[in-house]
Write an enzyme that holds these catalytic residues in place. Structure first.
Site, PDB file in Angstrom:
ATOM      1  N   ASP A   1       0.839  -1.195   0.000  1.00 34.85           N
ATOM      2  CA  ASP A   1       0.000   0.000   0.000  1.00 34.85           C
ATOM      3  C   ASP A   1       0.876   1.248   0.000  1.00 34.85           C
ATOM      4  OD1 ASP A   1      -3.007   0.973   0.714  1.00 34.85           O
ATOM      5  OD2 ASP A   1      -1.538   2.246   1.733  1.00 34.85           O
TER       6      ASP A   1
ATOM      7  N   ASN B   1      -2.798  12.969  -4.325  1.00 30.55           N
ATOM      8  CA  ASN B   1      -3.959  13.357  -5.139  1.00 30.55           C
ATOM      9  C   ASN B   1      -4.431  14.760  -4.794  1.00 30.55           C
ATOM     10  OD1 ASN B   1      -4.362  11.224  -6.919  1.00 30.55           O
ATOM     11  ND2 ASN B   1      -5.536  10.030  -5.444  1.00 30.55           N
TER      12      ASN B   1
ATOM     13  N   HIS C   1      -5.377  14.356  -9.628  1.00 31.99           N
ATOM     14  CA  HIS C   1      -5.549  12.928  -9.911  1.00 31.99           C
ATOM     15  C   HIS C   1      -4.735  12.453 -11.115  1.00 31.99           C
ATOM     16  CE1 HIS C   1      -8.642  11.898  -6.931  1.00 31.99           C
ATOM     17  NE2 HIS C   1      -9.106  13.133  -7.115  1.00 31.99           N
TER      18      HIS C   1
ATOM     19  N   ASP D   1      -2.415   9.303 -10.861  1.00 33.02           N
ATOM     20  CA  ASP D   1      -2.458   8.143 -11.760  1.00 33.02           C
ATOM     21  C   ASP D   1      -1.069   7.804 -12.287  1.00 33.02           C
ATOM     22  OD1 ASP D   1      -5.163   7.958 -11.389  1.00 33.02           O
ATOM     23  OD2 ASP D   1      -5.712   8.877 -13.311  1.00 33.02           O
TER      24      ASP D   1
ATOM     25  N   GLU E   1      -4.645   2.348  -4.279  1.00 34.15           N
ATOM     26  CA  GLU E   1      -3.179   2.329  -4.223  1.00 34.15           C
ATOM     27  C   GLU E   1      -2.640   1.030  -3.666  1.00 34.15           C
ATOM     28  OE1 GLU E   1      -4.601   4.504  -0.452  1.00 34.15           O
ATOM     29  OE2 GLU E   1      -5.232   4.240  -2.530  1.00 34.15           O
TER      30      GLU E   1
END
Length: 332
Positions: free
Chosen positions: A212, A220, A225, A229, A254
């Site tokens: 994680d 973000n 975003h 990404d 994530e």
């Protein structure tokens, strides 16, 4: 890594087999009656009743969900033999040879590209030989008859081959859509479950790593975003490079997963540490700033009788422990 269930892009072989078997059963029952009662072709009628009986058995087995691939091979072998035998023994003007034009369609749909090609090639040679030997009459010229039949057969054969090639390409495309994560290109949860089912049958020990990205929401919120990404894509690539030869899966958000088989608890921890250090040392870029990341990793070892959901939950518990105790660490 495994044999998976993939999306179908045409009628599956077992369904085609079921309906073909009832069609063959009905047709051969009718031809049996015609040959025995009207034509007095006892030998041919005997073959046809055998084909009809076996076809009925295949249909019954399919209804009871007892289909086996050998049934399709046997059914098509009997059907092919009957067509060629009818073309050899019946009056030529009866046109039994024309049934061979349907064989490539069944071969390709039941057996796939390579076997469909080989079986179709054999049939055109046998059919052409029968035609040549039986058309030496004033009504039929051997060379012209064989030539025209071969062209017609080849046209059907070519279309079947082209269709099967396109079907396989479409199947591969849909397979990628179904089993790959659209953003990162690594495999997804569906692929993970399928591979877990296959691996557990072969490997004595299996470990799952849940990885994680720490504080990903902050990235973000700060950079947007689109940057988030691109960071996830970079993380996926870094994980893949650090575990060369193994598959990476994205659970969602994530979180990523790696399955390790045939290694000890210590080796699984060492592999997780390689991943953790790789991400910690990598640089992720926004439009203007360099971004550094860390990851937390939870490790579970598969226990006897443990199912996928429990195995995943055990790794998730360890991941939560790693994050609760400060992040950028591993717990097993």
């Amino acid at each position: 890594m495994s044999t998976r269930q993939h999306p179908q892009t045409s009628v599956p072989p077992e369904a085609l087999h079921k309906w073909l078997s009832i069609l063959v059963c009905a047709l051969h029952s009718v031809y049996f009656l015609l040959n025995m009662l009207l034509m007095q072709k006892i030998g041919l009628g005997a073959v046809q009743i055998i084909v009809a009986a076996f076809s009925g058995y295949c249909f019954y087995s399919s209804l009871k969900e007892r289909y086996q691939p050998w049934q399709s091979y046997t059914l098509m072998a009997l059907l092919t033999f009957n067509i060629l035998a009818s073309a050899s023994l019946m009056e030529f003007w009866a046109g039994a040879i024309f049934w061979s034009l349907a064989l490539p369609l069944w071969y390709y749909n039941l057996f796939g590209l390579k076997k469909g090609f080989c079986f179709s090639a054999m049939i055109v040679m046998f059919s052409a030989a029968i035609l040549y030997l039986r058309t030496d009459t004033s009504l039929f010229m051997p060379y012209r008859t064989v030539f025209n039949f071969t062209l017609a057969y080849s046209s059907v054969w070519l279309m079947c081959h082209i269709y099967e090639v396109q079907r396989q390409k479409t199947s591969l495309f849909l397979r990628a859509l179904a089993l790959q994560d659209a953003l990162t290109g690594v495999q997804n949860r569906h692929a993970l479950k399928a591979d877990f089912s296959a691996v557990r049958k072969k490997a004595e020990s299996i470990h799952m790593l849940i990885i994680d990205v720490d504080h990903f929401k902050t990235i973000n919120d700060k950079f947007g975003h689109d940057i988030g990404d691109s960071v996830l894509i970079k993380v996926a690539n870094e994980i893949k490079q650090s575990i060369q030869g193994l598959s990476v899966y994205r659970l969602g958000g994530e979180e990523f997963v790696v399955l390790l088989k045939g290694i000890s608890d210590i080796q699984a921890y060492e592999q997780a540490e390689v991943i953790r250090k790789t991400i910690e040392q990598a640089t992720f870029h926004s439009h203007t700033d360099a971004i550094t990341l860390t990851v937390s990793i939870g490790i579970s070892s598969l226990q006897p009788g443990q199912e996928f959901t429990d195995f995943l939950r055990a790794a998730d518990v360890k991941l939560y422990q790693a994050k609760h105790e400060g992040r950028n660490q591993i717990r097993n």
